[in-house]
Design a protein around this motif. Structure first.
Motif, short mmCIF file in Angstrom:
data_model
loop_
_atom_site.label_atom_id
_atom_site.label_comp_id
_atom_site.label_asym_id
_atom_site.label_seq_id
_atom_site.Cartn_x
_atom_site.Cartn_y
_atom_site.Cartn_z
N SER A 36 -11.82 -73.82 33.24
CA SER A 36 -10.51 -74.21 33.77
C SER A 36 -10.58 -74.50 35.26
CB SER A 36 -9.48 -73.13 33.47
OG SER A 36 -9.74 -71.96 34.21
N ILE A 37 -11.36 -73.74 36.00
CA ILE A 37 -11.51 -74.02 37.43
C ILE A 37 -12.29 -75.31 37.64
CG2 ILE A 37 -12.58 -73.18 39.55
CD1 ILE A 37 -11.85 -70.37 38.65
N MET A 38 -13.29 -75.55 36.81
CA MET A 38 -14.05 -76.81 36.93
C MET A 38 -13.15 -78.02 36.68
SD MET A 38 -17.57 -76.49 37.21
CE MET A 38 -18.86 -75.33 36.93
N LYS A 39 -12.20 -77.89 35.75
CA LYS A 39 -11.26 -78.98 35.51
C LYS A 39 -10.35 -79.21 36.70
CE LYS A 39 -10.57 -79.61 30.63
NZ LYS A 39 -9.59 -79.57 29.55
N LYS A 40 -10.00 -78.13 37.42
CA LYS A 40 -9.13 -78.26 38.58
C LYS A 40 -9.80 -78.99 39.73
CE LYS A 40 -6.21 -74.21 37.92
NZ LYS A 40 -5.74 -72.96 38.52
N GLU A 43 -11.79 -85.30 38.88
CA GLU A 43 -12.71 -86.24 38.25
C GLU A 43 -14.11 -86.14 38.88
OE1 GLU A 43 -12.04 -88.27 35.63
OE2 GLU A 43 -10.15 -87.17 35.57
N PRO A 44 -15.14 -86.40 38.08
CA PRO A 44 -16.50 -86.31 38.62
C PRO A 44 -16.75 -87.38 39.69
CG PRO A 44 -16.54 -86.41 36.22
CD PRO A 44 -15.13 -86.64 36.64
N ASP A 45 -17.11 -86.94 40.86
CA ASP A 45 -17.56 -87.82 41.92
C ASP A 45 -18.60 -87.05 42.73
OD1 ASP A 45 -15.93 -86.02 43.21
OD2 ASP A 45 -14.69 -87.49 44.23
N GLU A 46 -19.00 -87.58 43.88
CA GLU A 46 -20.06 -86.95 44.66
C GLU A 46 -19.65 -85.55 45.13
OE1 GLU A 46 -18.82 -90.04 45.68
OE2 GLU A 46 -20.33 -91.16 44.55
N ARG A 47 -18.40 -85.38 45.51
CA ARG A 47 -17.93 -84.11 46.03
C ARG A 47 -17.88 -83.05 44.94
NH1 ARG A 47 -13.25 -81.77 45.64
NH2 ARG A 47 -12.29 -83.63 44.79
N THR A 48 -17.32 -83.39 43.79
CA THR A 48 -17.20 -82.39 42.72
C THR A 48 -18.55 -82.08 42.09
OG1 THR A 48 -16.66 -84.11 41.10
CG2 THR A 48 -14.82 -83.01 42.20
N LYS A 49 -19.44 -83.06 42.03
CA LYS A 49 -20.78 -82.78 41.51
C LYS A 49 -21.52 -81.81 42.41
CE LYS A 49 -21.54 -86.91 38.80
NZ LYS A 49 -22.36 -88.10 38.58
#
Length: 109
Positions: A36-40, A43-49
């Motif tokens: 659930s935290i990963m969903k928050k 969208e996948p981009d350089e920062r979230t990866k």
């Protein structure tokens, strides 16, 4: 400490079921919290990866430390080797979920 836990589980099947139930609750709760935290994070981009790789790296480091401690300090003749090992794996997911929450609060709050 592990010997005490093993002896306690050997006393009755109810003690064994308590440990298995606690392990299940910790693992499932931590995995759900982690997803659930990963969903928050969005969208996948350089920062979230990068954030997800930090979390996975932290969890992997915790896994290595837990396994090393388990192998070094636990005797091989304990009865419930697998249950204690899986109990430690549940804590690895808990550590990952806590680290994800701290990163989320630091970056998004």
């Amino acid at each position: 400490m592990v010997d005490m836990l093993n002896d306690w589980m050997l006393e009755s099947s109810q003690n064994f079921n308590i440990v298995v139930g606690l392990t299940t609750v910790i693992t499932i709760g931590s995995v759900l919290l982690l997803f659930s935290i990963m969903k928050k994070f969005g969208e996948p981009d350089e920062r979230t990866k990068t954030i997800k790789l930090k979390i996975l790296s932290f969890m992997f480091s915790a896994q290595l430390i837990m396994n090393a401690i388990f192998i070094l300090f636990v005797v091989s003749d304990i009865e419930y080797f697998r249950q204690i090992f899986l109990f430690l794996q549940g804590f690895v997911f808990l550590i990952g979920a806590i680290y994800a929450m701290t990163l989320y609060k630091k970056d998004f709050a």
